[in-house]
Design an enzyme around this catalytic site. Structure first.
Site, PDB file in Angstrom:
ATOM      1  N   CYS A  12       0.879  -1.175   0.000  1.00  0.00           N
ATOM      2  CA  CYS A  12       0.000   0.000   0.000  1.00  0.00           C
ATOM      3  C   CYS A  12       0.920   1.230   0.000  1.00  0.00           C
ATOM      4  O   CYS A  12       2.131   1.112   0.188  1.00  0.00           O
ATOM      5  CB  CYS A  12      -0.886   0.001   1.242  1.00  0.00           C
ATOM      6  SG  CYS A  12       0.072   0.155   2.743  1.00  0.00           S
ATOM      7  N   HIS A  39       6.044  -6.856   7.260  1.00  0.00           N
ATOM      8  CA  HIS A  39       5.862  -8.263   7.632  1.00  0.00           C
ATOM      9  C   HIS A  39       6.126  -9.156   6.424  1.00  0.00           C
ATOM     10  O   HIS A  39       5.241  -9.823   5.916  1.00  0.00           O
ATOM     11  CB  HIS A  39       4.442  -8.486   8.161  1.00  0.00           C
ATOM     12  CG  HIS A  39       4.164  -7.669   9.371  1.00  0.00           C
ATOM     13  ND1 HIS A  39       4.826  -7.854  10.564  1.00  0.00           N
ATOM     14  CD2 HIS A  39       3.327  -6.624   9.576  1.00  0.00           C
ATOM     15  CE1 HIS A  39       4.394  -6.980  11.449  1.00  0.00           C
ATOM     16  NE2 HIS A  39       3.488  -6.202  10.868  1.00  0.00           N
ATOM     17  N   CYS A  97       2.465   6.438   8.243  1.00  0.00           N
ATOM     18  CA  CYS A  97       1.598   6.572   7.065  1.00  0.00           C
ATOM     19  C   CYS A  97       0.745   7.837   7.203  1.00  0.00           C
ATOM     20  O   CYS A  97       0.215   8.115   8.286  1.00  0.00           O
ATOM     21  CB  CYS A  97       0.703   5.348   6.966  1.00  0.00           C
ATOM     22  SG  CYS A  97      -0.595   5.583   5.735  1.00  0.00           S
ATOM     23  N   HIS A 125      -2.319  -3.773  18.803  1.00  0.00           N
ATOM     24  CA  HIS A 125      -1.656  -3.382  17.549  1.00  0.00           C
ATOM     25  C   HIS A 125      -0.882  -2.076  17.763  1.00  0.00           C
ATOM     26  O   HIS A 125      -1.346  -1.154  18.442  1.00  0.00           O
ATOM     27  CB  HIS A 125      -2.707  -3.193  16.446  1.00  0.00           C
ATOM     28  CG  HIS A 125      -2.102  -3.130  15.070  1.00  0.00           C
ATOM     29  ND1 HIS A 125      -1.490  -2.009  14.594  1.00  0.00           N
ATOM     30  CD2 HIS A 125      -2.007  -4.073  14.087  1.00  0.00           C
ATOM     31  CE1 HIS A 125      -1.054  -2.246  13.369  1.00  0.00           C
ATOM     32  NE2 HIS A 125      -1.347  -3.513  13.042  1.00  0.00           N
ATOM     33  N   GLU A 127      -0.286   0.375  15.842  1.00  0.00           N
ATOM     34  CA  GLU A 127      -0.955   1.601  15.378  1.00  0.00           C
ATOM     35  C   GLU A 127      -1.919   2.124  16.446  1.00  0.00           C
ATOM     36  O   GLU A 127      -1.966   3.328  16.727  1.00  0.00           O
ATOM     37  CB  GLU A 127      -1.721   1.325  14.076  1.00  0.00           C
ATOM     38  CG  GLU A 127      -2.452   2.557  13.569  1.00  0.00           C
ATOM     39  CD  GLU A 127      -3.437   2.240  12.443  1.00  0.00           C
ATOM     40  OE1 GLU A 127      -3.144   1.363  11.620  1.00  0.00           O
ATOM     41  OE2 GLU A 127      -4.504   2.870  12.422  1.00  0.00           O
ATOM     42  N   THR A 163      -6.908   2.183  11.112  1.00  0.00           N
ATOM     43  CA  THR A 163      -7.061   2.439   9.672  1.00  0.00           C
ATOM     44  C   THR A 163      -7.481   1.202   8.883  1.00  0.00           C
ATOM     45  O   THR A 163      -8.080   1.313   7.816  1.00  0.00           O
ATOM     46  CB  THR A 163      -5.743   2.982   9.076  1.00  0.00           C
ATOM     47  OG1 THR A 163      -4.687   2.104   9.441  1.00  0.00           O
ATOM     48  CG2 THR A 163      -5.432   4.375   9.548  1.00  0.00           C
ATOM     49  N   SER A 219       0.089 -14.042   6.889  1.00  0.00           N
ATOM     50  CA  SER A 219      -0.467 -12.684   6.769  1.00  0.00           C
ATOM     51  C   SER A 219      -1.978 -12.780   6.580  1.00  0.00           C
ATOM     52  O   SER A 219      -2.460 -13.444   5.659  1.00  0.00           O
ATOM     53  CB  SER A 219       0.177 -11.967   5.568  1.00  0.00           C
ATOM     54  OG  SER A 219      -0.692 -10.987   5.083  1.00  0.00           O
ATOM     55  N   ASN A 221      -4.128 -10.511   5.653  1.00  0.00           N
ATOM     56  CA  ASN A 221      -4.692  -9.887   4.444  1.00  0.00           C
ATOM     57  C   ASN A 221      -4.386 -10.711   3.200  1.00  0.00           C
ATOM     58  O   ASN A 221      -5.191 -10.778   2.274  1.00  0.00           O
ATOM     59  CB  ASN A 221      -4.270  -8.420   4.322  1.00  0.00           C
ATOM     60  CG  ASN A 221      -2.880  -8.229   3.772  1.00  0.00           C
ATOM     61  OD1 ASN A 221      -2.691  -8.261   2.568  1.00  0.00           O
ATOM     62  ND2 ASN A 221      -1.906  -8.049   4.655  1.00  0.00           N
ATOM     63  N   SER A 263       2.154  -6.634   2.221  1.00  0.00           N
ATOM     64  CA  SER A 263       3.580  -6.619   2.551  1.00  0.00           C
ATOM     65  C   SER A 263       4.449  -7.208   1.443  1.00  0.00           C
ATOM     66  O   SER A 263       5.636  -7.462   1.644  1.00  0.00           O
ATOM     67  CB  SER A 263       3.814  -7.415   3.837  1.00  0.00           C
ATOM     68  OG  SER A 263       3.114  -6.818   4.888  1.00  0.00           O
TER      69      SER A 263
END
Ligand code: F3S
Length: 670
Positions: A12, A39, A97, A125, A127, A163, A219, A221, A263
């Site tokens: 991303c 990652h 980010c 997490h 973030e 996010t 992962s 995602n 990633s």
């Protein structure tokens, strides 16, 4: 065979930016990231080979080796961590980010405005931990709206999400809060990158014979992408690295689709494509559906700013202590008062609301605000303009602020120095006449780091002089009378500007009379009328005359000074052979040594001295040779003669003796 790479496959924008920043910074200093930058074990290995190592929170207890940098990864951290790192001497490179940054800012502002902040996300997490830190660790973190059921909430809450949270989950939470509270501030912080990647994979999977999903097996995602593709009954394989590719999968396939987790770097996707090409005898057409992430409207609005960047912004608010500037990217920057100008001023005197200005990015303060400098940006812009003026020879105008040793100081925004030799085309004895005047100059030298410039007014004047010189030469004629300005005086005469060209007015041409110093007749700056005596176009010399415009006194000298006339004059010069007596300007008569006295004179100065006023008798007048001879002796003789005649007359009268008898008597005596 055709290979289609899905839109949004791989990194991303936030991760891509962080990796790019790390690689760029490596050129300047050794760097460590605070936590794993990404990652993906293969990408981590590549970064380590480059010298980018990840360090965990132990960095916080270490003091930086000189010149070392630490990179904040895209998840971001709290303001205390940044402050701590800086205190320990680390050079902090903030790769948070921009989406996360925006969420941090919104959370911080909500807290300042008195809201209880609620964050939807995973409290473990990085973030979310960072986000919470921006609320001074007061935010409530929930995994779903149900976590709030047993919590007593204040009437005013602000709600935002990690996010990567799901939109639907966030909407549920918002609905719940709106149902139980009076005031719910909804802060939109969900990034659409994951959804976009999934949507693009889904669309592509319907068009292909085979889907390859590249990314880590652990992962979430990447696994999600695999699930989506499989659910569409398309032949799908998840591969972590290129070695896992099986050529058998490719057999009899016409169109192959590729997508990749967040990633997965672009170079791994390329390697997979190469393997497909190598295992296919026919030519493989590659179609990259992946768009430039920067073309996404949302991302366009989010920018990152680096220290030293000079950017444009719009003044949105002016306070007594700072100026707020909209610098785009949904960001506002702050210009502290001391960064507005070099002296303390009322900010409204410098900028106004709505004004578009240039600012330089300095850093980020402990509250995460982008700190800007107006004065530095102005200087940079100014230096650029001066640089340009130097290159192009453009004329710039500036006031004289001080006369210093060896020249003049001018204010061109920075310190400008005009050496005395560069002030005018001619030597200027007193530079004080230029104080507070505006000069037109060219930039000769520019020292950007020292913020100094050397300028020349002379260069401008010389250029203009050369330009009009040709035209003026055409107009000049001997015998022409012209208006002029005395530019400079020398011992032998004066230089007079007669319309762009200087001519010489020799001292001998200043007056008919004797001039020992040109300054007796003219002064610098005098406007005078002169006649052109001679033009020498080869040597480019012009001789001028002032006395040519005055009537020659010798013209009527014969009538004015007939032989025998007694004149009054001033001794202007003595020589061994006599004295020069000026009877009027332009006419000096010579009284020869033999004509000074009835007695013998061996030295002129026994009788006369310079400056003395005397009477003399004209004994010769030759206007052609311009010669007037005078005699002092003859006056004495005349006086004696008159006195003697008077004496004789009186004797005759009183004694009755006749003059003849008296003369006879005297002759006998003699
Ligand atoms: Fe990536 Fe930033 Fe979104 S890191 S997933 S672009 S929030």
């Amino acid at each position: 065979m055709k290979v289609i790479i899905a839109e949004y496959a791989g990194f991303c924008s936030g991760v891509k930016r962080a990796v790019q920043l790390a690689e760029d910074s490596l050129e300047k200093q050794p760097i460590r990231s605070l936590g794993p930058l990404i990652h993906n074990s293969q990408e981590i290995a590549r970064l380590q080979r480059l010298g980018i190592h990840s360090g965990d929170e132990e960095i916080l207890s270490q003091t930086s080796e000189k010149g070392e940098a630490v990179l904040i990864r895209s998840h971001g951290v709290g303001p205390q961590i940044i402050a701590e790192l800086k205190d320990r001497g680390w050079h902090v490179i903030d790769a948070t980010c921009p989406y996360v940054k925006k969420a941090q800012k919104l959370a911080q502002e909500a807290l300042k405005e008195g809201y209880q902040v609620i964050i939807l996300g995973n409290k473990e997490h990085a973030e979310v931990k960072g986000l919470r830190a921006w609320t001074k660790d007061t935010a409530i973190v929930v995994a779903s709206w149900e976590d709030l059921k047993d919590i007593n909430l204040p009437p005013k809450v602000a709600v935002l999400a990690q996010t990567t949270e799901k939109e639907a989950k966030f909407n549920e939470l918002v609905s719940y809060l709106q149902g139980i509270l009076d005031e719910v501030k909804v802060l939109k912080t969900i990034c659409t990158a994951t959804q976009q990647r999934q949507k693009a994979a889904q669309e592509l999977a319907t068009k292909v014979d085979l889907m390859l999903i590249i990314g880590g097996r652990h992962s979430s995602n990447t696994n999600k992408l695999w699930q989506i593709c499989k659910s569409l009954n398309v032949n799908s394989h998840l591969i972590e690295e290129v070695g896992e590719m099986n050529p058998e999968w490719l057999k009899n396939k016409e169109i192959i689709g590729i997508t990749a987790g967040a990633s997965t770097p672009a170079w791994i996707i390329k390697e997979v494509v190469m393997i497909i090409e190598e295992n296919n005898e026919k030519e493989v057409g590659i179609i990259e559906e992946q768009i430039d992430v920067n073309s996404n409207d949302d991302l366009l609005e989010l920018k990152s700013f680096n220290p030293g960047d000079v950017i444009k912004g719009k003044v949105v608010k002016i306070n007594a202590e700072e100026v707020l500037v909209d610098i785009g990217g949904k960001s506002e920057g702050i210009i502290p008062l001391e960064e507005l100008a070099y002296k303390r001023v009322d900010p409204k005197e410098i900028v106004s609301e709505g004004q578009e200005i240039s600012v330089e990015v300095l850093n980020e303060d402990k509250d995460g605000n982008i700190v800007l400098s107006y004065k530095k940006a102005q200087i940079e812009e100014l230096l650029d303009k001066l640089e340009q003026a130097k290159e192009s020879g453009e004329i710039i105008t500036a006031p004289v602020i001080e006369i210093v040793k060896g020249g003049i100081l001018v204010d061109v925004g920075i310190r400008g120095f005009v050496p005395a030799s560069q002030v005018d085309r001619n030597f200027v004895a007193d530079l004080n006449q230029y104080l507070n005047q505006e000069l037109r100059m060219k930039v000769l030298e520019l020292d950007r780091s020292g913020r100094k410039a050397v300028l020349s007014q002379r260069a401008v004047l010389e250029e203009e002089y050369q330009k009009i010189k040709g035209e003026v030469w055409e107009q000049l004629k001997e015998g022409q009378v012209r208006q002029g300005k005395v530019m400079r005086i020398a011992t032998f005469g004066a230089f007079v500007d007669i319309g762009g060209i200087d001519g010489l007015l020799h001292v001998s041409e200043m007056a008919w009379g004797h001039i020992s110093n040109p300054a007796e007749v003219v002064a610098e700056g005098d406007e005078i009328e002169v006649i052109i005596l001679k033009i020498d176009p080869i040597k480019q010399k012009i001789s001028l005359s002032l006395k040519g415009l005055i009537k020659n006194p010798w013209e009527n000298a014969i009538e004015k000074y007939p032989i025998g006339k007694i004149v009054t004059g001033r001794v202007v010069r003595v020589a061994p052979f006599g004295a020069f007596i000026e009877v009027e300007p332009g006419i000096d008569g010579l009284a020869h040594i033999s004509q000074l006295s009835q007695n013998r004179v061996s030295n002129v100065e026994e009788v006369l001295s310079v400056g003395q006023t005397v009477e003399a008798k004209v004994i010769e007048n030759d206007p052609v040779k311009k010669r007037l001879s005078l005699s002092l002796k003859e006056i004495a003789t005349d006086i004696e003669k008159v006195e003697y005649e008077n004496y004789l007359g009186k004797r005759e009268e009183s004694s009755g003796v006749t003059i003849g008898e008296i003369l006879k008597e005297i002759g006998q005596k003699l």
